[in-house]
Motif scaffolding. Structure first.
Motif, mmCIF file in Angstrom:
data_model
loop_
_atom_site.group_PDB
_atom_site.id
_atom_site.type_symbol
_atom_site.label_atom_id
_atom_site.label_comp_id
_atom_site.label_asym_id
_atom_site.label_seq_id
_atom_site.Cartn_x
_atom_site.Cartn_y
_atom_site.Cartn_z
ATOM 1 N N SER A 59 34.326 59.971 5.711
ATOM 2 C CA SER A 59 35.486 59.854 5.677
ATOM 3 C C SER A 59 35.584 58.477 6.713
ATOM 4 O O SER A 59 34.552 57.758 6.200
ATOM 5 N N GLU A 60 36.650 58.105 6.165
ATOM 6 C CA GLU A 60 36.581 57.120 7.129
ATOM 7 C C GLU A 60 36.242 56.396 8.206
ATOM 8 O O GLU A 60 35.706 55.148 8.260
ATOM 9 N N SER A 61 36.004 57.162 9.186
ATOM 10 C CA SER A 61 35.205 56.735 10.880
ATOM 11 C C SER A 61 34.156 56.440 10.321
ATOM 12 O O SER A 61 32.851 55.788 10.720
ATOM 13 N N VAL A 62 33.077 57.616 9.326
ATOM 14 C CA VAL A 62 32.176 57.345 8.867
ATOM 15 C C VAL A 62 31.466 55.981 8.036
ATOM 16 O O VAL A 62 30.706 55.517 8.421
ATOM 17 N N LEU A 63 32.460 55.948 7.213
ATOM 18 C CA LEU A 63 32.382 54.534 6.511
ATOM 19 C C LEU A 63 32.347 53.243 6.860
ATOM 20 O O LEU A 63 31.533 52.418 7.119
ATOM 21 N N LYS A 64 33.193 52.787 8.234
ATOM 22 C CA LYS A 64 33.332 52.361 9.079
ATOM 23 C C LYS A 64 31.916 52.165 9.701
ATOM 24 O O LYS A 64 31.873 50.885 9.958
ATOM 25 N N ASN A 65 31.506 52.831 10.434
ATOM 26 C CA ASN A 65 30.246 53.046 11.749
ATOM 27 C C ASN A 65 29.084 52.578 10.100
ATOM 28 O O ASN A 65 28.647 51.520 10.876
ATOM 29 N N TYR A 66 29.302 52.824 9.162
ATOM 30 C CA TYR A 66 28.411 52.797 7.956
ATOM 31 C C TYR A 66 28.341 51.108 7.985
ATOM 32 O O TYR A 66 27.755 50.589 7.524
ATOM 33 N N LEU A 67 29.261 51.075 7.452
ATOM 34 C CA LEU A 67 29.670 48.831 7.472
ATOM 35 C C LEU A 67 29.502 48.343 8.504
ATOM 36 O O LEU A 67 29.377 46.962 8.410
ATOM 37 N N GLY A 68 29.273 48.973 10.032
ATOM 38 C CA GLY A 68 28.403 47.717 10.752
ATOM 39 C C GLY A 68 29.814 47.554 11.213
ATOM 40 O O GLY A 68 29.911 46.168 12.160
ATOM 41 N N LEU A 69 30.747 48.264 11.614
ATOM 42 C CA LEU A 69 31.815 47.201 12.081
ATOM 43 C C LEU A 69 32.281 48.290 12.820
ATOM 44 O O LEU A 69 33.612 48.018 14.370
ATOM 45 N N ASN A 70 32.004 49.096 14.008
ATOM 46 C CA ASN A 70 31.770 50.014 15.183
ATOM 47 C C ASN A 70 30.927 48.595 16.201
ATOM 48 O O ASN A 70 30.976 50.008 17.310
ATOM 49 N N VAL A 71 30.720 47.190 16.347
ATOM 50 C CA VAL A 71 30.268 46.578 16.757
ATOM 51 C C VAL A 71 31.382 45.481 17.515
ATOM 52 O O VAL A 71 32.253 45.501 16.391
ATOM 53 N N ASP A 72 31.594 45.306 18.365
ATOM 54 C CA ASP A 72 31.842 43.699 18.937
ATOM 55 C C ASP A 72 31.180 42.998 17.991
ATOM 56 O O ASP A 72 30.330 42.464 18.460
ATOM 57 N N TYR A 73 31.617 42.273 16.704
ATOM 58 C CA TYR A 73 30.956 41.366 15.983
ATOM 59 C C TYR A 73 31.010 39.939 16.376
ATOM 60 O O TYR A 73 30.122 39.364 16.525
ATOM 61 N N GLU A 74 32.175 39.817 17.628
ATOM 62 C CA GLU A 74 32.444 38.159 18.083
ATOM 63 C C GLU A 74 31.328 38.163 18.886
ATOM 64 O O GLU A 74 31.144 37.312 19.579
ATOM 65 N N GLU A 75 31.500 39.252 19.940
ATOM 66 C CA GLU A 75 30.167 39.478 21.043
ATOM 67 C C GLU A 75 29.163 39.494 20.490
ATOM 68 O O GLU A 75 28.455 38.471 21.101
ATOM 69 N N ILE A 76 28.805 39.676 19.861
ATOM 70 C CA ILE A 76 27.205 39.385 18.818
ATOM 71 C C ILE A 76 26.712 37.579 18.651
ATOM 72 O O ILE A 76 26.004 37.263 18.628
#
Length: 277
Positions: A59-76
């Motif tokens: 699913s889109e949400s699972v792939l999004k998570n796999y790609l590491g996009l469920n984080v606040d990249y700017e904060e990191i």
DNA sequence: TTCCAGGACCCTG
DNA sequence: CAGGGTCATGGA
């Protein structure tokens, strides 16, 4: 299925053809990889990642998570770039993301990585999939499930050119079948999680930390390998006879709650020869 | 030929 | 606990 993710800074090559994952390759203008029982094609267009699920039902949400996009990249980035060496590494290696992989796949591939190099680890992973995995498309196979690995003889698994790691893979798969070790990691604190993972044959602290970082999203964990050790000694000035746990503690305290993310920027930048060690 | 690669394991002292 | 050797494999 086709998905589209807004990720302007995301560098697919630096992320997928890196030391964190071994199942992607660049084909022409895009990247092809196997994730679980899915074959995924990815490419970047402008500020977006375009994803085609060629086979499988991810699913889109699972792939999004796999790609590491469920984080606040700017904060990191903001957090870890406070460190001067990490800041330098980010400048030299921008667009890198830490993926969020399946724990089992992370475990198997990183057992293959021990005392080997990244190209060899990729080959071992591919051999395991091609020989013993499930065929997904004409040319792509999934990594073999624990049921399959556990049933192999040492002679059979050697065909995958995994060397002495063969018996570790078989025994680890067998232990996973007869326990819920992996599923209980989530509820454990870091130290207990490491202690649990190192019970698996072929898994030491370094591989355990890779599994926690890349497979369980524990972005604070810093796998101490020869590169990170070299960085800690030559840049941060620690004593090179420090023990593993002491180095890990030092790195976590120094680099903060995203120390693992930071360490992989350092790792990749160093490996690319950008850190003057 | 020798050495090394994102280490882990085993045996000694 | 620390210090060594060993382990398959492929590339430099």
């Amino acid at each position: 299925m086709t998905y589209r993710f807004y990720a302007p800074k995301y560098d697919l090559e630096r992320t997928l053809i890196s030391g964190q994952v071994f199942r992607w390759k660049k084909v022409g203008d895009h990247f092809e990889g196997v994730v679980g029982n899915n074959v995924i094609f990815l490419k970047k267009r402008d500020d977006f990642i375009l994803a085609d699920v060629i086979a499988g039902s991810m699913s889109e949400s699972v792939l999004k998570n796999y790609l590491g996009l469920n984080v606040d990249y700017e904060e990191i980035l903001e957090s870890i770039s406070e460190d001067e060496f990490v800041n330098k590494a980010i400048e030299e290696y921008e667009g890198y993301y830490v993926l969020n992989q399946d724990p089992y796949e992370t475990l198997i591939t990183f057992i293959c990585s021990t005392n080997s190099n990244i190209p060899n680890t990729r080959a071992k992973s591919e051999n395991l999939a091609n020989l013993f995995g499930k065929q997904i498309t004409d040319k792509y196979f999934s990594l073999p499930e624990p049921e399959i690995l556990a049933g192999l003889s040492e002679g059979e698994i050697m065909k995958a050119k995994v060397g002495y790691r063969g018996k570790y893979l078989i025994e680890t798969a067998d232990m996973l079948l007869n326990s819920n070790l992996l599923s209980k990691i989530e509820e454990k604190k870091d130290t207990e999680a490491v202690n649990s993972l190192v019970q698996l044959p072929g898994v030491g602290k370094k591989v355990a930390d890779c599994v926690l970082l890349f497979g369980f999203g524990r972005l604070n964990r810093v796998p101490i390998d020869v590169w990170i050790k070299r960085i800690l000694v030559n840049l941060y000035g620690i004593d090179d006879n420090m023990k593993y746990d002491e180095m890990e503690d030092f790195a976590e305290k120094r680099l903060g709650k995203y120390a693992g993310y930071a360490s992989h920027f350092l790792f990749e930048a160093a490996r690319a020869g950008k850190l003057s060690l």
